[in-house]
Design a protein around this motif. Structure first.
Motif, short mmCIF file in Angstrom:
data_model
loop_
_atom_site.label_atom_id
_atom_site.label_comp_id
_atom_site.label_asym_id
_atom_site.label_seq_id
_atom_site.Cartn_x
_atom_site.Cartn_y
_atom_site.Cartn_z
N VAL A 42 0.85 -1.18 0.00
CA VAL A 42 0.00 0.00 0.00
C VAL A 42 0.89 1.23 0.00
O VAL A 42 1.66 1.45 0.94
N TYR A 51 -3.33 5.04 -1.16
CA TYR A 51 -4.23 5.64 -0.18
C TYR A 51 -3.66 6.97 0.30
O TYR A 51 -2.46 7.07 0.55
N PRO A 52 -4.51 8.00 0.44
CA PRO A 52 -5.90 8.05 0.01
C PRO A 52 -6.01 8.42 -1.46
O PRO A 52 -5.09 8.99 -2.04
N ASP A 53 -7.15 8.12 -2.04
CA ASP A 53 -7.42 8.47 -3.43
C ASP A 53 -8.91 8.77 -3.56
O ASP A 53 -9.70 8.42 -2.68
N TYR A 87 -4.78 9.55 9.07
CA TYR A 87 -3.66 8.68 8.74
C TYR A 87 -2.35 9.42 8.93
O TYR A 87 -2.27 10.64 8.79
N ALA A 125 -7.45 5.01 9.07
CA ALA A 125 -7.40 4.23 7.82
C ALA A 125 -6.58 2.97 8.00
O ALA A 125 -6.97 1.88 7.58
N LEU A 132 -9.32 3.78 -1.04
CA LEU A 132 -8.19 2.98 -1.50
C LEU A 132 -8.39 2.74 -2.99
O LEU A 132 -9.50 2.45 -3.44
N SER A 133 -7.31 2.86 -3.78
CA SER A 133 -7.44 2.63 -5.23
C SER A 133 -6.43 1.61 -5.71
O SER A 133 -5.39 1.38 -5.08
N SER A 168 -12.26 1.84 -3.60
CA SER A 168 -13.03 1.28 -2.50
C SER A 168 -14.09 2.28 -2.06
O SER A 168 -14.06 3.45 -2.46
N TYR A 211 3.00 -1.18 4.25
CA TYR A 211 2.76 0.23 3.94
C TYR A 211 4.07 0.96 3.68
O TYR A 211 5.03 0.84 4.44
N ALA A 250 1.16 5.10 0.47
CA ALA A 250 0.36 6.09 1.20
C ALA A 250 1.05 7.45 1.19
O ALA A 250 2.27 7.55 1.14
#
Length: 257
Positions: A25, A85-87, A36, A47, A209-210, A104, A64, A27
């Motif tokens: 992930v 994340y984030p998106d 976050y 998150a 989340l993308s 998401s 992460y 971030a």
């Protein structure tokens, strides 16, 4: 009742039969706690707590890496990270179009807006001639004024720098998230107090989340969030994060009765 049971059963079956994998992930490396802060070794915010709860139940391992905002999409395009994340599909992104990504449901909703000194609430939009904003953020609500040279953006590397400039009156406002500024003002009182002016530009935005390669995991996460409402709510209470509309209503009653 039957629908809830079927959804819970479906979630359980997914967890049982899905292959456990390790995912990366990517971030934002921005201090946005309690939403976050992936630079922290332990508690990384709401998150992270939601994603870790999902990982615990799904069997997946999530690793992460925090990195600059502008690098995130590029690293996902290269295949170096599986998720970002984030998106949000409404955010400007010239590297990967929103239509090529899977998003998401929001892990959390944020109240982004115009942060000012409390004494400056109600002084209007024209007063904001200098606006601090974290590097990589898109000033959607301010773009028209920026294009007309009515407001000048002052980019900073982190949230604290934006608040420092505001405290020293080197900018007139900061484009930040309400709960983040309240947390920082509480833990670093030399930077506060600050508030959001509900009469100035603001957004209720979902932090999602993308991915471009793992839509099946996005569907699984969405199902996890939908079927674990009590857990999600308890985590929100733990991090003292409330619905943006509730916060806005309180601010309007306080400053514009």
């Amino acid at each position: 009742m039957l629908r809830s049971f079927i959804a819970a059963l479906f979630s359980t079956l997914l967890s049982l039969f899905a292959q456990a994998d390790t995912f990366i992930v990517g971030a934002q490396n921005i201090q946005y706690y309690p939403h976050y802060d992936f630079s922290q070794e332990n508690d990384k915010g709401l998150a992270w707590a939601i994603l870790e709860a999902y990982a615990d139940r799904s069997g997946h391992e999530l690793i992460y890496y925090d990195m600059p905002v502008k690098r995130l999409q590029l690293e996902m395009l290269k295949g170096n990270v599986d998720f970002v994340y984030p998106d949000n599909p409404k955010w400007y992104n010239q590297i990967i179009p929103a239509s090529d990504k899977f998003f998401s449901t929001p892990l959390t909703r944020a109240l982004g807006g115009t942060i000012v000194n409390p004494d400056d609430v109600g002084k209007g939009l024209d007063r904001i001639q200098r606006l601090s904003i974290p590097l990589g953020f898109t000033p959607v609500n301010w773009q028209s004024r920026v294009d007309q040279n009515l407001t000048r953006l002052v980019t900073v590397t982190d949230t604290l720098s934006a608040l420092y400039l505001l405290k020293k009156n080197r900018v007139d406002a900061a484009n930040l998230e309400y709960s983040v500024t309240q947390y920082l003002a509480l833990t670093s009182p030399q930077y506060g107090p600050f508030t959001l002016d509900p009469a100035l530009p603001h957004d209720n935005v979902g932090f999602m989340l993308s991915t471009i390669n793992h839509p099946e995991v996005i569907l699984d996460i969405n199902n996890f969030i939908r079927t674990h409402g009590e857990l999600i709510e308890s985590l929100k209470q733990k991090y003292n994060l409330r619905d943006p509309e509730t916060i806005l209503q309180e601010l309007r009653e306080r400053f514009y009765p």
